[in-house]
Enzyme design. Sequence first.
Site, short mmCIF file in Angstrom:
data_model
loop_
_atom_site.label_atom_id
_atom_site.label_comp_id
_atom_site.label_asym_id
_atom_site.label_seq_id
_atom_site.Cartn_x
_atom_site.Cartn_y
_atom_site.Cartn_z
N GLY A 160 47.11 35.06 43.63
CA GLY A 160 47.46 35.60 44.86
C GLY A 160 47.08 37.31 44.57
O GLY A 160 46.20 38.26 44.19
N GLN A 184 47.41 46.48 47.73
CA GLN A 184 46.49 46.45 46.42
C GLN A 184 44.35 46.45 46.72
O GLN A 184 43.95 46.80 46.15
CB GLN A 184 46.20 44.50 45.69
CG GLN A 184 47.57 44.63 44.83
CD GLN A 184 47.53 43.33 43.84
OE1 GLN A 184 47.45 42.28 44.72
NE2 GLN A 184 46.83 43.30 42.74
N LEU A 226 45.59 42.09 39.42
CA LEU A 226 44.57 42.23 39.90
C LEU A 226 44.89 43.66 39.45
O LEU A 226 43.29 44.73 39.09
CB LEU A 226 44.11 41.83 40.84
CG LEU A 226 43.94 40.37 40.84
CD1 LEU A 226 43.55 40.38 41.89
CD2 LEU A 226 42.84 39.79 39.96
N GLU A 276 53.72 38.75 44.75
CA GLU A 276 53.45 38.69 46.02
C GLU A 276 54.33 39.89 46.26
O GLU A 276 53.78 41.31 47.29
CB GLU A 276 52.57 37.97 46.52
CG GLU A 276 51.19 37.69 45.73
CD GLU A 276 50.48 39.01 44.40
OE1 GLU A 276 50.11 39.65 45.00
OE2 GLU A 276 49.55 38.23 43.85
#
Length: 202
Positions: free
Chosen positions: A87, A92, A135, A177
Amino acid sequence: MIIIYFLMHCMLAGCGNTGFAENELKLIGKSGDGSMRLCLVGNYADSLILRGKAKELTEHQINSEKLKTLAERMLATVTAPENDGVGIAAPQVGLPYRLVIVQRFDKQGEPFELFINPRITSYIGDLSEGREGCLSIPGYWGLVKRAVTVCISYTTPEGEQRDEKIEGFTAIIFQHEIDHLDGILYTDRTEKVYPDETEDIP
Ligand code: ZN
């Protein structure tokens, strides 16, 4: 002649018609540009975006070609072999908007899907503790307690409003998310983070 020049300029430059700011259009780039640079929590400028509250996308932005390009490039980013995520949220990649891509492990073929202006409308049932990484925080993981089932509302890429009940691992991804859209990172929801080399909790 001046009008033609102005129209040409608008077509080429976007003329602000997309509803995105000039610096945002630069970041979005063009179709085929591939994966985007990820914002990292250890970088000061990036952390301001990661810790901010993302804005709702307007109807104008939702219908723009630029949103399609952004979705395409966010997908390229989350699926890039070096990232291999499940996701990703727009903050980001430096865009402070309420837009996420989630891999639907609850669907045949486990497709990645785009969710515009998503919100969790209710949490159902027990909490379950699971391992999470991000991430934007490479090299670490932590244990986070999340609801096993959530109800979400969102706009589809076609502009339809939908409500959906999501269960299991996919529900965990949605919570991770959507947290990003409110400037919340999984590290806020765990006591301790461990380096990737740590397989089991000491
Ligand atoms: Zn994350």
